[in-house]
Design an enzyme around this catalytic site. Structure first.
Site, PDB file in Angstrom:
ATOM      1  N   ASP A   1       0.828  -1.203   0.000  1.00 37.98           N
ATOM      2  CA  ASP A   1       0.000   0.000   0.000  1.00 37.98           C
ATOM      3  C   ASP A   1       0.865   1.256   0.000  1.00 37.98           C
ATOM      4  OD1 ASP A   1      -2.396   1.387   0.008  1.00 37.98           O
ATOM      5  OD2 ASP A   1      -2.550   1.426   2.190  1.00 37.98           O
TER       6      ASP A   1
ATOM      7  N   ASN B   1       1.598   3.275  -3.036  1.00 37.02           N
ATOM      8  CA  ASN B   1       2.299   3.643  -4.272  1.00 37.02           C
ATOM      9  C   ASN B   1       1.954   5.052  -4.738  1.00 37.02           C
ATOM     10  OD1 ASN B   1       3.589   1.153  -4.489  1.00 37.02           O
ATOM     11  ND2 ASN B   1       1.958   0.274  -5.729  1.00 37.02           N
TER      12      ASN B   1
ATOM     13  N   ARG C   1       1.684   9.706 -10.929  1.00 36.13           N
ATOM     14  CA  ARG C   1       1.067   8.617 -10.178  1.00 36.13           C
ATOM     15  C   ARG C   1       1.535   7.243 -10.669  1.00 36.13           C
ATOM     16  NH1 ARG C   1      -4.869   9.136 -11.332  1.00 36.13           N
ATOM     17  NH2 ARG C   1      -4.061   8.543 -13.383  1.00 36.13           N
TER      18      ARG C   1
ATOM     19  N   ASN D   1     -10.119  -1.898  -6.439  1.00 34.11           N
ATOM     20  CA  ASN D   1      -9.275  -1.056  -7.298  1.00 34.11           C
ATOM     21  C   ASN D   1      -9.784  -0.988  -8.732  1.00 34.11           C
ATOM     22  OD1 ASN D   1      -6.212  -2.210  -5.695  1.00 34.11           O
ATOM     23  ND2 ASN D   1      -7.565  -0.519  -5.139  1.00 34.11           N
TER      24      ASN D   1
END
Length: 276
Positions: A51, A53, A64, A99
């Protein structure tokens, strides 16, 4: 630009301090590694929730997508750490069912990375030298054909190995896994000629466990989550009933070997009673 003696001295002092800190950290890491190995008790099955990134990229002023790319490289590093210590099994959570609702461009980048990393692992000398069996767990029917092909090729090339077990949880959700296990059990009971009532009356926890995605390896005894979030978010809900948890503040791409060893040392110091 002309440097004054003061500026030169300050730069030299800064470099010296940085080198000293690096040497101290290296020494501390080596001591931790010796302590962890000397203790001997390691997880039989390590769960890793990767978790942070996106937040890593945002904090560093990066795009991103670059955060996900660096995070994928970090997973390769952690695999090496597991191999060095002889951890028998690991499950890394790469992509959750939730996601799937992310920005389409971001999701496409993640799936592209997944295909690339699957193909890399299929030819990775460490995988074959250590006889690592790799399996993708989760719901993959909506994945692009090229991604499915890469995952299938990786699984086939390592299916006969008897070394470390590496599960890549992708398109994965703990609730979905339990539902899939119940469905599979009911289909099995129907094939055996049982009615729905009979199947319900005889249902046991062992029946559910037998149909989980990775039913042939022990439940995770230690789960690490990075990024500072203190929750499981659906990771191996059924299997984690007696797992030990460790929540690390660092974002996944910044997860260091020293952080990994600290977590393992913490695990080794715990008294596991399993409700007794």
């Amino acid at each position: 630009m002309v440097r004054t003696p003061l500026k030169t001295a300050l730069r030299t002092a800064q470099k010296t301090r940085t080198a000293a800190r690096g040497a101290l950290l290296w020494g501390y890491e080596q001591r931790l590694a010796r302590e962890v190995r000397a203790h001997g008790r390691l997880p039989r099955h390590l769960g890793l929730i990767l978790d942070g990134n996106r937040r890593f990229a945002r904090a560093a002023g990066m795009q991103r997508e670059l955060g996900h790319t660096i995070g994928a490289d970090k997973a390769h590093e952690v695999l090496q750490w597991c191999l060095e210590l002889g951890i028998p099994a690991a499950t890394i959570w790469v992509l959750s069912t939730d996601n799937a609702g992310r920005n389409s461009e971001e999701l496409a980048h993640i799936l592209s990375l997944l295909e690339k990393e699957a193909r890399n692992l299929a030819t990775d000398p460490r995988i074959h030298a250590n006889r690592v069996r790799v399996r993708a767990i989760g719901q993959h029917s909506a994945f692009p054909p090229n991604v499915l092909a890469a995952l299938e090729d990786l699984e086939q090339k390592t299916a006969h190995y008897d070394g470390m077990r590496l599960n890549i949880a992708v398109g994965y959700g703990g609730r979905e896994e339990i539902v899939d296990a119940v469905k599979e059990h009911l289909r099995e009971q129907q094939s055996a000629g049982l009615t729905l009532t009979q199947a319900a009356d005889t249902l046991t926890p062992e029946h559910i466990s037998a149909h989980l995605y990775a039913a042939d390896i022990p439940d995770p005894d230690f789960i690490i989550r990075t990024s500072g979030e203190i929750r499981l978010s659906g990771f191996m809900l059924w299997q984690s009933v007696y797992s030990e948890y460790y929540f690390c503040d660092v974002y996944w791409p910044g997860f260091r070997r020293v952080d990994f060893l600290r977590a393992l040392r913490d695990f080794q110091g715990r008294d596991r009673r399993f409700g007794k």
